[in-house]
Design a protein around this motif. Sequence first.
Motif, mmCIF file in Angstrom:
data_model
loop_
_atom_site.group_PDB
_atom_site.id
_atom_site.type_symbol
_atom_site.label_atom_id
_atom_site.label_comp_id
_atom_site.label_asym_id
_atom_site.label_seq_id
_atom_site.Cartn_x
_atom_site.Cartn_y
_atom_site.Cartn_z
ATOM 1 N N ALA A 75 50.701 53.187 3.439
ATOM 2 C CA ALA A 75 50.529 52.580 4.762
ATOM 3 C C ALA A 75 51.142 51.194 4.779
ATOM 4 C CB ALA A 75 49.055 52.478 5.140
ATOM 5 N N ALA A 76 51.696 50.849 5.943
ATOM 6 C CA ALA A 76 52.067 49.474 6.242
ATOM 7 C C ALA A 76 50.980 48.933 7.154
ATOM 8 C CB ALA A 76 53.415 49.438 6.960
ATOM 9 N N ILE A 77 50.610 47.657 6.962
ATOM 10 C CA ILE A 77 49.708 47.029 7.926
ATOM 11 C C ILE A 77 50.488 45.945 8.649
ATOM 12 C CG2 ILE A 77 48.684 45.502 6.151
ATOM 13 C CD1 ILE A 77 46.024 45.822 7.983
ATOM 14 N N LEU A 78 50.395 45.994 9.964
ATOM 15 C CA LEU A 78 51.052 45.005 10.816
ATOM 16 C C LEU A 78 50.841 43.607 10.251
ATOM 17 C CD1 LEU A 78 52.182 44.028 13.612
ATOM 18 C CD2 LEU A 78 49.791 43.982 14.356
ATOM 19 N N PHE A 79 51.891 42.816 10.147
ATOM 20 C CA PHE A 79 51.725 41.420 9.748
ATOM 21 C C PHE A 79 51.335 40.598 10.957
ATOM 22 C CE2 PHE A 79 52.334 37.161 8.628
ATOM 23 C CZ PHE A 79 51.947 37.108 7.306
ATOM 24 N N SER A 80 50.101 40.109 10.948
ATOM 25 C CA SER A 80 49.574 39.319 12.057
ATOM 26 C C SER A 80 48.329 38.620 11.536
ATOM 27 C CB SER A 80 49.260 40.255 13.235
ATOM 28 O OG SER A 80 48.781 39.525 14.337
ATOM 29 N N ASP A 81 47.403 38.247 12.402
ATOM 30 C CA ASP A 81 46.151 37.646 11.939
ATOM 31 C C ASP A 81 45.044 37.960 12.932
ATOM 32 O OD1 ASP A 81 45.294 35.658 9.663
ATOM 33 O OD2 ASP A 81 44.142 35.146 11.437
ATOM 34 N N ILE A 82 43.793 37.940 12.464
ATOM 35 C CA ILE A 82 42.680 38.216 13.372
ATOM 36 C C ILE A 82 42.510 37.094 14.408
ATOM 37 C CG2 ILE A 82 41.458 39.608 11.652
ATOM 38 C CD1 ILE A 82 39.448 37.281 11.363
ATOM 39 N N LEU A 83 43.050 35.907 14.125
ATOM 40 C CA LEU A 83 42.847 34.784 15.049
ATOM 41 C C LEU A 83 43.890 34.724 16.156
ATOM 42 C CD1 LEU A 83 41.558 32.158 12.473
ATOM 43 C CD2 LEU A 83 40.256 33.710 13.954
ATOM 44 N N THR A 84 44.761 35.748 16.242
ATOM 45 C CA THR A 84 45.642 35.846 17.412
ATOM 46 C C THR A 84 44.823 36.180 18.668
ATOM 47 O OG1 THR A 84 46.093 38.178 17.002
ATOM 48 C CG2 THR A 84 47.661 36.602 16.075
ATOM 49 N N VAL A 85 43.667 36.820 18.500
ATOM 50 C CA VAL A 85 42.850 37.173 19.679
ATOM 51 C C VAL A 85 42.235 35.930 20.329
ATOM 52 C CG1 VAL A 85 40.749 38.394 20.416
ATOM 53 C CG2 VAL A 85 42.543 39.609 19.165
ATOM 54 N N PRO A 86 41.595 35.016 19.567
ATOM 55 C CA PRO A 86 41.167 33.764 20.211
ATOM 56 C C PRO A 86 42.334 33.006 20.865
ATOM 57 C CG PRO A 86 40.313 33.882 17.952
ATOM 58 C CD PRO A 86 41.066 35.148 18.199
ATOM 59 N N HIS A 87 43.499 33.033 20.235
ATOM 60 C CA HIS A 87 44.686 32.391 20.854
ATOM 61 C C HIS A 87 44.951 33.009 22.227
ATOM 62 C CE1 HIS A 87 48.874 31.029 21.337
ATOM 63 N NE2 HIS A 87 49.150 32.285 21.623
ATOM 64 N N ALA A 88 44.920 34.346 22.299
ATOM 65 C CA ALA A 88 45.200 35.027 23.570
ATOM 66 C C ALA A 88 44.052 34.882 24.571
ATOM 67 C CB ALA A 88 45.507 36.504 23.322
ATOM 68 N N LEU A 89 42.873 34.468 24.067
ATOM 69 C CA LEU A 89 41.749 34.181 24.972
ATOM 70 C C LEU A 89 41.837 32.758 25.529
ATOM 71 C CD1 LEU A 89 38.847 35.847 22.948
ATOM 72 C CD2 LEU A 89 39.342 36.341 25.361
ATOM 73 N N GLY A 90 42.811 31.982 25.056
ATOM 74 C CA GLY A 90 42.979 30.617 25.559
ATOM 75 C C GLY A 90 42.447 29.537 24.632
ATOM 76 N N SER A 91 41.907 29.921 23.461
ATOM 77 C CA SER A 91 41.451 28.911 22.503
ATOM 78 C C SER A 91 42.655 28.254 21.848
ATOM 79 C CB SER A 91 40.625 29.548 21.378
ATOM 80 O OG SER A 91 39.370 29.929 21.834
ATOM 81 N N ASN A 92 42.471 27.028 21.435
ATOM 82 C CA ASN A 92 43.489 26.331 20.671
ATOM 83 C C ASN A 92 43.289 26.711 19.199
ATOM 84 O OD1 ASN A 92 45.563 24.556 20.256
ATOM 85 N ND2 ASN A 92 44.250 22.725 20.301
ATOM 86 N N VAL A 93 44.247 27.420 18.603
ATOM 87 C CA VAL A 93 44.145 27.886 17.212
ATOM 88 C C VAL A 93 45.335 27.347 16.426
ATOM 89 C CG1 VAL A 93 44.089 29.916 15.677
ATOM 90 C CG2 VAL A 93 43.189 30.097 18.018
ATOM 91 N N TRP A 94 45.096 26.777 15.251
ATOM 92 C CA TRP A 94 46.211 26.374 14.395
ATOM 93 C C TRP A 94 45.815 26.521 12.939
ATOM 94 C CZ3 TRP A 94 42.761 23.262 16.692
ATOM 95 C CH2 TRP A 94 42.240 22.175 15.986
ATOM 96 N N PHE A 95 46.827 26.580 12.077
ATOM 97 C CA PHE A 95 46.585 26.704 10.642
ATOM 98 C C PHE A 95 47.063 25.424 9.979
ATOM 99 C CE2 PHE A 95 45.159 31.042 9.834
ATOM 100 C CZ PHE A 95 45.367 31.612 11.082
ATOM 101 N N ALA A 96 46.112 24.636 9.537
ATOM 102 C CA ALA A 96 46.456 23.421 8.808
ATOM 103 C C ALA A 96 46.983 23.858 7.448
ATOM 104 C CB ALA A 96 45.218 22.537 8.657
ATOM 105 N N GLU A 97 48.207 23.509 7.145
ATOM 106 C CA GLU A 97 48.896 23.969 5.925
ATOM 107 C C GLU A 97 48.008 23.742 4.698
ATOM 108 O OE1 GLU A 97 51.736 26.364 5.495
ATOM 109 O OE2 GLU A 97 51.798 25.469 7.498
ATOM 110 N N GLY A 98 47.706 24.826 3.979
ATOM 111 C CA GLY A 98 46.886 24.724 2.771
ATOM 112 C C GLY A 98 45.389 24.567 3.012
ATOM 113 N N GLU A 99 44.954 24.594 4.264
ATOM 114 C CA GLU A 99 43.538 24.355 4.556
ATOM 115 C C GLU A 99 42.873 25.496 5.308
ATOM 116 O OE1 GLU A 99 42.376 20.639 6.412
ATOM 117 O OE2 GLU A 99 44.174 19.732 5.538
ATOM 118 N N GLY A 100 43.652 26.466 5.760
ATOM 119 C CA GLY A 100 43.048 27.562 6.513
ATOM 120 C C GLY A 100 42.978 27.274 7.995
ATOM 121 N N PRO A 101 42.364 28.195 8.740
ATOM 122 C CA PRO A 101 42.416 28.127 10.205
ATOM 123 C C PRO A 101 41.546 27.028 10.804
ATOM 124 C CG PRO A 101 41.147 30.042 9.465
ATOM 125 C CD PRO A 101 41.685 29.389 8.246
ATOM 126 N N ARG A 102 42.017 26.513 11.935
ATOM 127 C CA ARG A 102 41.239 25.533 12.725
ATOM 128 C C ARG A 102 41.267 25.994 14.189
ATOM 129 N NH1 ARG A 102 40.034 24.256 8.504
ATOM 130 N NH2 ARG A 102 40.161 22.261 7.424
#
Length: 344
Positions: A75-102
């Motif tokens: 199987a291939a799994i789509l390359f994406s992330d679970i936090l794309t959904v909050p992004h599409a809900l209008g939340s401000n989502v970013w990944f601080a390099e080396g620190e994980g999601p914010r």
Amino acid sequence: MREGNPGKPDRALLGVLNGDVIEPPPIWMMRQAGRYLPEYREIRKRAPNFLGFCFDPDLATEATLQPIRRYGFDAAILFSDILTVPHALGSNVWFAEGEGPRLDPVRDTAAVEALRFDPAKLAAVYETVRRVRRDLPAQTTLLGFAGAPWTVAAYMVEGSGSRDWVETKRWAYANTGFDRLIDRLVDATVEHLALQLEAGADAVQIFDSWAGALDPAGFEKFVIEPTQRIVGRLKDRVPGARIIGFPRQAGALYPRYADATGVDGLSLDTSVPLNWAVGAIKNVALQGNLDPLRLLAGGTSLDAAIDAIRQAMRGRRFIFNLGHGVLPPTPIEHVAQLVERVRG
Ligand SMILES: Cc1c2[nH]c(c1CCC(=O)O)Cc1[nH]c(c(CCC(=O)O)c1C)Cc1[nH]c(c(CCC(=O)O)c1C)Cc1[nH]c(c(C)c1CCC(=O)O)C2
């Protein structure tokens, strides 16, 4: 043992979800696309940040295909992330390099009411699914995915990862509007998974990485109940939709989750004894559960752990996987050893 899938190419992993027992079992790894691969680290430099990488169909397609080219996973799994959904809900989502999601924390009803799911913000993700399906070998199953409402809500409430999820549990147990956030996430997740299936995903996995943080009553209300709604609605909307659930660290509640939610496959974390699971969990395909640290360590102990899993699952609908994601420092030779051993 194979019944085959009329009208579908012969995709072993999809076959297991449809009811077949297949030996040797199909194999893929959670987080199989990512930092342990030198070719991923190379293309990762081309995007300014992680979400930018996920939303670039050229890069995301390439990252999805890399582990298939190198290892021939089933199987291939789509390359994406679970936090794309909050992004599409209008939340401000970013990944601080080396620190994980914010994320900007969502902690009251007003913040929940402001959320609106806009699938146009994820158009690049659905385009990636179409391209990957076009470029994949016909026998390779393509998996889409989403985070489960509880796990995604936990990141949204805390505004980051957490060890104990104190703010999320406090709000959830206080019963003052947290359910509205879960409801929004159920709606968004159904839409997001349906659009992936309609773009060409063969099946989807629902990641509830922090399911084990709840007490049994909380697990029933915030893990089982929302997942049951997602599975029911997705199967109504996309006939024949196949769904794998991963309520990580659910322990003794795995059988209840399998019975109540209606998932077709159940992904088991590293802590689950397989001899217990085989007896206690019926009517679903099982997936798992090699400790990612065994894969990292390698050697004869890796071979022994693989053989023990194969032995325990013989005759059962089974998909070989890890009990959680592959770790970035894992040597690529150990992954080759794994695939060879499972198939050999
Ligand atoms: C909780 C969770 C997240 N994302 C995901 C989960 C559920 C599974 C789990 O429990 O591991 C799911 C996920 N994240 C990613 C995938 C892609 C497909 C795959 O599995 O290969 C999938 C399925 C890519 C990723 N998602 C992330 C990376 C690393 C970032 C990078 O390469 O720059 C990758 C490859 C970033 C991410 N994304 C998330 C975190 C906490 C982090 C930072 C921690 C880390 O760095 O591993 C949220």
